[in-house]
Design an enzyme around this catalytic site. Structure first.
Site, short mmCIF file in Angstrom:
data_model
loop_
_atom_site.label_atom_id
_atom_site.label_comp_id
_atom_site.label_asym_id
_atom_site.label_seq_id
_atom_site.Cartn_x
_atom_site.Cartn_y
_atom_site.Cartn_z
N LYS A 66 6.46 6.23 4.45
CA LYS A 66 4.80 6.33 4.36
C LYS A 66 4.16 6.49 4.61
O LYS A 66 2.97 6.73 4.80
CB LYS A 66 4.56 5.36 2.74
CG LYS A 66 3.87 4.08 3.88
CD LYS A 66 3.47 3.40 2.49
CE LYS A 66 3.68 1.46 2.81
NZ LYS A 66 2.65 1.16 4.07
N CYS A 126 8.18 1.06 5.25
CA CYS A 126 7.16 1.45 6.61
C CYS A 126 7.65 2.92 6.59
O CYS A 126 6.43 3.30 6.62
CB CYS A 126 7.42 1.24 8.14
SG CYS A 126 7.96 -1.53 7.47
N VAL A 130 6.32 -6.96 10.43
CA VAL A 130 8.19 -8.16 10.20
C VAL A 130 9.02 -6.65 10.44
O VAL A 130 8.88 -5.24 10.14
CB VAL A 130 7.72 -8.45 9.35
CG1 VAL A 130 6.64 -9.95 9.25
CG2 VAL A 130 7.54 -7.19 7.92
N ASN A 168 3.74 3.41 14.07
CA ASN A 168 5.63 4.12 12.87
C ASN A 168 5.72 5.46 13.06
O ASN A 168 6.97 6.07 12.40
CB ASN A 168 5.28 3.32 10.94
CG ASN A 168 5.42 1.50 11.05
OD1 ASN A 168 6.39 1.23 12.44
ND2 ASN A 168 5.06 1.65 10.23
N LYS A 212 -1.51 0.50 14.08
CA LYS A 212 -0.17 0.62 13.38
C LYS A 212 0.38 2.48 12.72
O LYS A 212 1.56 2.33 12.66
CB LYS A 212 -0.66 0.18 11.72
CG LYS A 212 0.37 0.20 10.59
CD LYS A 212 1.27 -1.04 11.31
CE LYS A 212 2.84 -1.78 9.88
NZ LYS A 212 4.02 -2.25 10.67
N TYR A 232 18.63 -0.10 3.09
CA TYR A 232 17.97 0.74 3.75
C TYR A 232 18.28 0.60 4.90
O TYR A 232 18.39 1.79 5.77
CB TYR A 232 16.59 1.55 3.61
CG TYR A 232 15.67 0.54 4.37
CD1 TYR A 232 15.35 -0.77 3.56
CD2 TYR A 232 15.10 0.67 5.31
CE1 TYR A 232 14.26 -1.61 4.28
CE2 TYR A 232 14.41 -0.39 6.17
CZ TYR A 232 14.10 -1.33 5.81
OH TYR A 232 13.49 -2.11 6.63
N THR A 252 1.06 -1.62 0.37
CA THR A 252 0.12 -0.18 0.09
C THR A 252 0.68 0.96 0.10
O THR A 252 1.04 2.04 0.73
CB THR A 252 -0.53 0.24 1.69
OG1 THR A 252 -0.58 -0.15 2.51
CG2 THR A 252 -2.13 -1.15 1.59
N1 SAJ Z 1 17.62 4.33 11.66
C1 SAJ Z 1 17.64 6.06 11.29
N2 SAJ Z 1 18.19 6.16 13.10
C2 SAJ Z 1 17.01 5.10 14.04
C3 SAJ Z 1 16.80 3.84 13.51
C4 SAJ Z 1 16.70 4.00 12.20
O1 SAJ Z 1 18.03 6.49 10.87
O2 SAJ Z 1 18.31 5.26 15.34
C5 SAJ Z 1 16.78 4.63 9.73
C6 SAJ Z 1 16.95 3.00 9.30
O3 SAJ Z 1 19.13 3.22 8.88
C7 SAJ Z 1 16.31 2.92 8.47
C8 SAJ Z 1 14.97 3.71 8.06
O4 SAJ Z 1 15.48 4.05 9.50
O5 SAJ Z 1 16.79 3.39 7.07
C9 SAJ Z 1 13.81 2.05 9.25
O6 SAJ Z 1 14.66 1.97 10.08
P1 SAJ Z 1 13.56 0.47 11.34
O7 SAJ Z 1 14.84 0.46 12.03
O8 SAJ Z 1 12.72 1.79 11.88
O9 SAJ Z 1 13.27 -0.19 10.27
P2 SAJ Z 1 12.22 -0.64 9.34
O10 SAJ Z 1 11.05 0.64 8.47
O11 SAJ Z 1 12.00 -1.87 8.91
O12 SAJ Z 1 11.10 -0.54 10.42
C10 SAJ Z 1 10.10 -1.08 11.15
C11 SAJ Z 1 8.82 -1.23 11.29
N3 SAJ Z 1 8.59 -2.35 12.33
C12 SAJ Z 1 7.10 -3.03 10.76
O13 SAJ Z 1 6.53 -1.86 10.13
C13 SAJ Z 1 6.40 -3.93 11.40
C14 SAJ Z 1 9.39 -0.12 13.61
O14 SAJ Z 1 8.08 0.16 13.60
C15 SAJ Z 1 9.74 -1.11 14.11
O15 SAJ Z 1 10.63 -0.38 14.94
C16 SAJ Z 1 11.53 -1.26 12.89
O16 SAJ Z 1 11.19 -2.09 11.66
C17 SAJ Z 1 11.62 -2.42 14.15
O17 SAJ Z 1 13.20 -2.06 14.34
O18 SAJ Z 1 11.56 -3.21 14.45
#
Ligand code: SAJ
Length: 443
Positions: free
Chosen positions: A277, A274, A161, A216, A212, A339, A91
């Protein structure tokens, strides 16, 4: 029990193999889109479509395919004799940040056309508030002639996830089940309790949808805080990482591992499927409401996070200028296309934004991304050899093994721009590099 999972992506595939490992019969349904149809054949020979490390996944996939518990197909009529149908299609948002629900609507039509009485339909795709009730439910009812809450059950249960922890998150993280009716929520909770070992919350559709998006958006705002604080510290001539370490030392009264402060890490930007968006999907929901408050913090956080690749670009210009070079005449080696560290998912990667604004001749390396439609990843040697600036965009563990002396001997000009706090600035400077970093103070 037979389950059909619609959408063989980061959400659907792990769910399908976990269900199969618990004894369910699972049909993974994937439309033959140019981007994803190849997954059908890969999955049916037990070949993982994921780059990057996914603990437990490979063996679960092979076992479930060999046992016949899971197969992938493009045939939606597998839904007809399914007890449960899970919809986990993408989505995305458009360029103008509006929700694109076309994939969800088309999947809902296919489900509706094949829906049988007594089926439980679970929407796992992240959606703007009100979507399940006002868009998905009418399509399911129109195509099937059945009534939600009576002849079939409808729930929204969002995925949690994370690439790199796909299976662990599915088994160990609590789930929020929003039901069209309390009975729907009850039945949905029973289904998820069949494989999830954590708490299952029951609520209504809209509360689950909004949970949700808030979950995020909260993370995006917290990352933006770290980024903005890092930029301020740099401007004040203070090393943000030192500040962060001291601030995060503030203990929670009730326990050492719950810091009263938990500042996240600044970086080269926020990518993935996630966070870039979901805040927009949340704000989109407001268009139907008449609250007299227009959110500013959540949109501002998005602007801060999207600005970070521009910060990295400025640091590259600065470092090369100090070395007496212009960026346009320089060779730049970029480390990291994915990413997120130790994953191979380049979707919405900050590196893609950096490449859009970077001049000069650029090579990109990533240990977990083998190919990409708009960037050709290069071998590490070719990325570093003869370069004038090495830019860390993703903090893959593999990069922690890099020997600074070795890098120095391979580069034409020794400058490092560290977007992820990967290297030790003092060590880099000792080894003769000009160092710049997000959150690092040069003066
Ligand atoms: N990032 C930073 N600083 C941080 C943490 C992340 O710059 O302290 C950046 C990462 O490099 C990346 C982006 O943010 O580019 C997203 O990182 P993320 O760790 O949030 O990973 P995602 O996008 O896979 O987020 C998912 C989300 N889970 C779901 O949507 C089910 C988020 O809510 C979770 O907190 C995260 O995974 C997780 O850590 O599980």
């Amino acid at each position: 029990m037979k389950v059909s999972v619609i959408g063989m992506g980061y959400v659907g595939i792990p769910l399908a193999v976990v269900l199969a490992s618990k004894g369910y019969t699972v049909a993974g349904i994937q439309r033959r889109s140019p981007r994803s149809w190849w997954k059908i054949s890969w999955l049916n020979i037990g070949k993982s479509p994921f780059d990057g490390e996914e603990p437990m996944f490979d063996e679960l996939l092979v076992d479930s395919v060999e046992s016949g518990g899971f197969w992938a197909t493009d045939n939606y009529s597998e839904i007809r004799d399914s007890d449960v149908v899970v919809v986990s299609v993408q989505t995305p948002v458009t360029q103008s940040k509006k929700p694109d629900l076309s994939h969800l609507e088309s999947a809902s039509r296919q489900v509706g056309e094949n829906l049988s009485t007594g089926t439980l339909v679970c929407i796992e795709s992240t959606v703007p508030p009100y979507t399940t009730e006002t868009i998905v439910k009418p399509i399911l009812e129109k195509e099937s002639g059945l009534n939600a809450g009576f002849e079939f059950n409808l729930v929204f249960c969002y995925e949690r996830v994370t690439p790199g922890r796909l299976i662990e998150n599915l088994l160990m993280l609590p789930r929020i089940v929003g039901g069209y009716t309390p009975e729907c929520a009850e039945r949905g909770a029973e289904f998820y309790a069949g494989f999830c070992e954590a708490k299952i919350f029951k609520t209504d559709l809209r509360t689950a949808e909004v949970s949700k998006l808030v979950e995020n958006s909260h993370r995006d705002v917290n990352i933006a805080f770290a980024n903005e604080a890092a930029l301020i510290c740099s401007g004040l001539g203070v090393d943000f990482y030192k500040v962060r370490e001291m601030v995060n030392s503030l203990p929670m009264r009730l326990g050492p591992d719950n810091p009263y402060r938990n500042i996240l890490t600044p970086g080269s930007g926020v990518g993935g499927h996630c966070l870039p968006k979901d805040p927009y999907l949340l704000l989109h929901g407001l268009k139907n409401s008449e609250i007299d408050y227009s959110p500013s913090l959540i949109p501002a956080a998005r602007r801060v996070n999207d600005f970070m690749p521009v910060v990295v670009k400025k640091l590259i210009d600065e470092a090369l200028q100090e070395a007496g070079r212009r960026t346009t005449d320089s060779k730049i080696g970029v480390l990291g296309l994915s990413y997120k560290e130790n994953t191979g998912d380049p979707r919405n990667s900050p590196t893609l934004k950096l490449l859009d604004i970077l001049s000069g001749s650029v090579k990109v390396h990533d240990p977990h991304v083998s190919s990409h439609m708009s960037v050709k990843p290069q071998p590490l040697i070719d990325t570093v050899l003869g370069s004038d600036c090495l830019v860390v965009m993703t903090n893959h563990s593999a990069y922690k093994e890099l020997e600074l002396e070795c890098i120095a001997s391979m580069m034409r000009t020794k400058t490092i721009v560290d977007g992820r706090g990967l290297f030790d600035p003092e060590e880099c400077i000792e080894k003769g590099f000009i160092y710049r970093g997000v959150g690092y103070a040069t003066h």
